[in-house]
Design a protein around this motif. Structure first.
Motif, short mmCIF file in Angstrom:
data_model
loop_
_atom_site.label_atom_id
_atom_site.label_comp_id
_atom_site.label_asym_id
_atom_site.label_seq_id
_atom_site.Cartn_x
_atom_site.Cartn_y
_atom_site.Cartn_z
N TRP A 1 4.48 -5.51 -0.94
CA TRP A 1 3.72 -5.18 -2.15
C TRP A 1 2.23 -5.14 -1.84
CZ3 TRP A 1 -0.12 -7.27 -5.04
CH2 TRP A 1 -0.34 -6.68 -6.28
N LEU A 2 1.74 -6.08 -1.00
CA LEU A 2 0.32 -6.14 -0.66
C LEU A 2 -0.17 -4.88 0.05
CD1 LEU A 2 -0.08 -9.83 0.60
CD2 LEU A 2 -0.92 -8.87 -1.57
N HIS A 3 0.71 -4.17 0.73
CA HIS A 3 0.31 -2.93 1.41
C HIS A 3 -0.21 -1.90 0.42
CE1 HIS A 3 1.35 -3.41 5.64
NE2 HIS A 3 2.38 -4.15 5.24
N LYS A 4 0.26 -1.97 -0.82
CA LYS A 4 -0.15 -1.00 -1.83
C LYS A 4 -1.01 -1.66 -2.91
CE LYS A 4 1.44 2.59 -4.88
NZ LYS A 4 2.47 3.12 -5.70
N GLY A 5 -0.59 -2.81 -3.41
CA GLY A 5 -1.33 -3.51 -4.46
C GLY A 5 -1.16 -2.83 -5.81
N PRO A 6 -2.00 -3.21 -6.78
CA PRO A 6 -1.91 -2.62 -8.12
C PRO A 6 -2.40 -1.16 -8.11
CG PRO A 6 -3.81 -4.07 -7.98
CD PRO A 6 -3.05 -4.21 -6.68
N PRO A 7 -2.15 -0.44 -9.21
CA PRO A 7 -2.45 0.99 -9.25
C PRO A 7 -3.88 1.40 -8.89
CG PRO A 7 -1.11 0.39 -11.13
CD PRO A 7 -1.47 -0.89 -10.43
N LEU A 8 -4.89 0.61 -9.26
CA LEU A 8 -6.28 1.00 -8.99
C LEU A 8 -6.76 0.62 -7.58
CD1 LEU A 8 -7.95 0.11 -12.42
CD2 LEU A 8 -7.27 2.37 -11.56
N ALA A 9 -5.97 -0.17 -6.86
CA ALA A 9 -6.36 -0.62 -5.51
C ALA A 9 -6.14 0.50 -4.50
CB ALA A 9 -5.56 -1.84 -5.11
N ARG A 10 -6.93 0.43 -3.43
CA ARG A 10 -6.77 1.33 -2.29
C ARG A 10 -6.81 0.45 -1.05
NH1 ARG A 10 -5.20 3.60 -5.81
NH2 ARG A 10 -5.92 5.47 -6.84
N VAL A 11 -5.64 0.02 -0.58
CA VAL A 11 -5.55 -0.87 0.57
C VAL A 11 -5.77 -0.07 1.84
CG1 VAL A 11 -4.06 -2.44 1.86
CG2 VAL A 11 -4.01 -2.44 -0.65
N ARG A 12 -6.73 -0.53 2.63
CA ARG A 12 -7.01 0.12 3.91
C ARG A 12 -6.25 -0.60 5.03
NH1 ARG A 12 -12.24 -0.20 3.80
NH2 ARG A 12 -12.41 -2.05 5.10
N THR A 13 -6.38 -1.92 5.09
CA THR A 13 -5.67 -2.68 6.13
C THR A 13 -5.11 -3.97 5.54
OG1 THR A 13 -7.64 -3.87 6.87
CG2 THR A 13 -7.13 -1.81 8.01
N LEU A 14 -4.06 -4.45 6.18
CA LEU A 14 -3.46 -5.73 5.83
C LEU A 14 -3.19 -6.47 7.12
CD1 LEU A 14 -2.09 -7.68 3.77
CD2 LEU A 14 0.02 -6.42 4.20
N GLU A 15 -3.84 -7.61 7.29
CA GLU A 15 -3.63 -8.45 8.46
C GLU A 15 -2.90 -9.71 8.01
OE1 GLU A 15 -7.32 -9.23 10.47
OE2 GLU A 15 -7.95 -7.14 10.27
N VAL A 16 -1.81 -10.04 8.67
CA VAL A 16 -0.99 -11.19 8.28
C VAL A 16 -0.77 -12.08 9.50
CG1 VAL A 16 1.22 -11.92 7.32
CG2 VAL A 16 0.18 -9.79 6.54
N GLU A 17 -0.88 -13.39 9.27
CA GLU A 17 -0.59 -14.35 10.34
C GLU A 17 0.17 -15.53 9.75
OE1 GLU A 17 -4.19 -15.98 11.97
OE2 GLU A 17 -4.94 -16.58 10.01
N GLU A 18 1.04 -16.11 10.56
CA GLU A 18 1.74 -17.31 10.13
C GLU A 18 0.79 -18.49 10.26
OE1 GLU A 18 6.10 -19.23 10.89
OE2 GLU A 18 5.81 -17.07 11.05
N VAL A 19 0.82 -19.39 9.28
CA VAL A 19 -0.05 -20.57 9.28
C VAL A 19 0.81 -21.82 9.07
CG1 VAL A 19 -2.11 -19.33 8.48
CG2 VAL A 19 -0.54 -20.32 6.80
N ALA A 20 0.19 -22.98 9.24
CA ALA A 20 0.89 -24.25 9.09
C ALA A 20 1.48 -24.36 7.69
CB ALA A 20 -0.06 -25.41 9.34
N LEU A 21 2.64 -24.98 7.60
CA LEU A 21 3.29 -25.17 6.31
C LEU A 21 2.44 -26.02 5.39
CD1 LEU A 21 7.02 -25.93 7.19
CD2 LEU A 21 6.08 -23.86 6.17
N SER A 22 2.38 -25.61 4.15
CA SER A 22 1.77 -26.42 3.10
C SER A 22 2.64 -26.23 1.86
CB SER A 22 0.31 -26.01 2.84
OG SER A 22 0.25 -24.68 2.38
N ASP A 23 2.37 -27.00 0.85
CA ASP A 23 3.20 -26.92 -0.36
C ASP A 23 2.30 -26.81 -1.59
OD1 ASP A 23 5.35 -26.88 -2.04
OD2 ASP A 23 5.84 -29.00 -1.83
N PRO A 24 1.63 -25.64 -1.75
CA PRO A 24 0.77 -25.48 -2.92
C PRO A 24 1.60 -25.47 -4.19
CG PRO A 24 0.87 -23.44 -1.64
CD PRO A 24 1.68 -24.47 -0.91
N GLN A 25 1.01 -25.94 -5.27
CA GLN A 25 1.69 -25.96 -6.56
C GLN A 25 1.35 -24.67 -7.30
OE1 GLN A 25 3.85 -28.57 -7.33
NE2 GLN A 25 3.38 -28.90 -5.18
#
Length: 91
Positions: free
Chosen positions: A62-86
């Motif tokens: 979904w992040l590759h496109k985003g909402p209708p008005l967005a124009r995504v140029r690049t998406l960089e993703v990396e795995e990070v340490a586990l956390s448990d956000p609420q």
């Protein structure tokens, strides 16, 4: 749901001022993903995604496109340490 993994994404392009963070939050909550989305000073949006691998993969797609008005140029993703956000917050 248990947290299987966490990934950090940086989305660049026309992603600020187009409801990107709020739309990401809505999609993450639908998928059961926790974390946050926040604007960066350079105009990018940073997203932390924690949850089940399949749900995170779907949110990444979904992040590759985003909402209708967005124009995504690049998406960089990396795995990070586990956390448990609420929940999933924006900032």
């Amino acid at each position: 749901m248990s947290i299987e993994l966490c990934r950090r994404a940086v989305v660049s392009g026309k992603v600020q001022g187009v409801w990107f963070r709020a739309s990401t939050q809505r999609r993450a909550l639908q998928l059961g993903v926790t974390g946050w989305a926040r604007n960066l000073p350079n105009g990018d949006v940073e997203v932390l995604m924690c949850g089940a691998e399949d749900a995170i993969a779907e949110l990444e797609q979904w992040l590759h496109k985003g909402p209708p008005l967005a124009r995504v140029r690049t998406l960089e993703v990396e795995e990070v340490a586990l956390s448990d956000p609420q929940g999933f917050t924006t900032g």
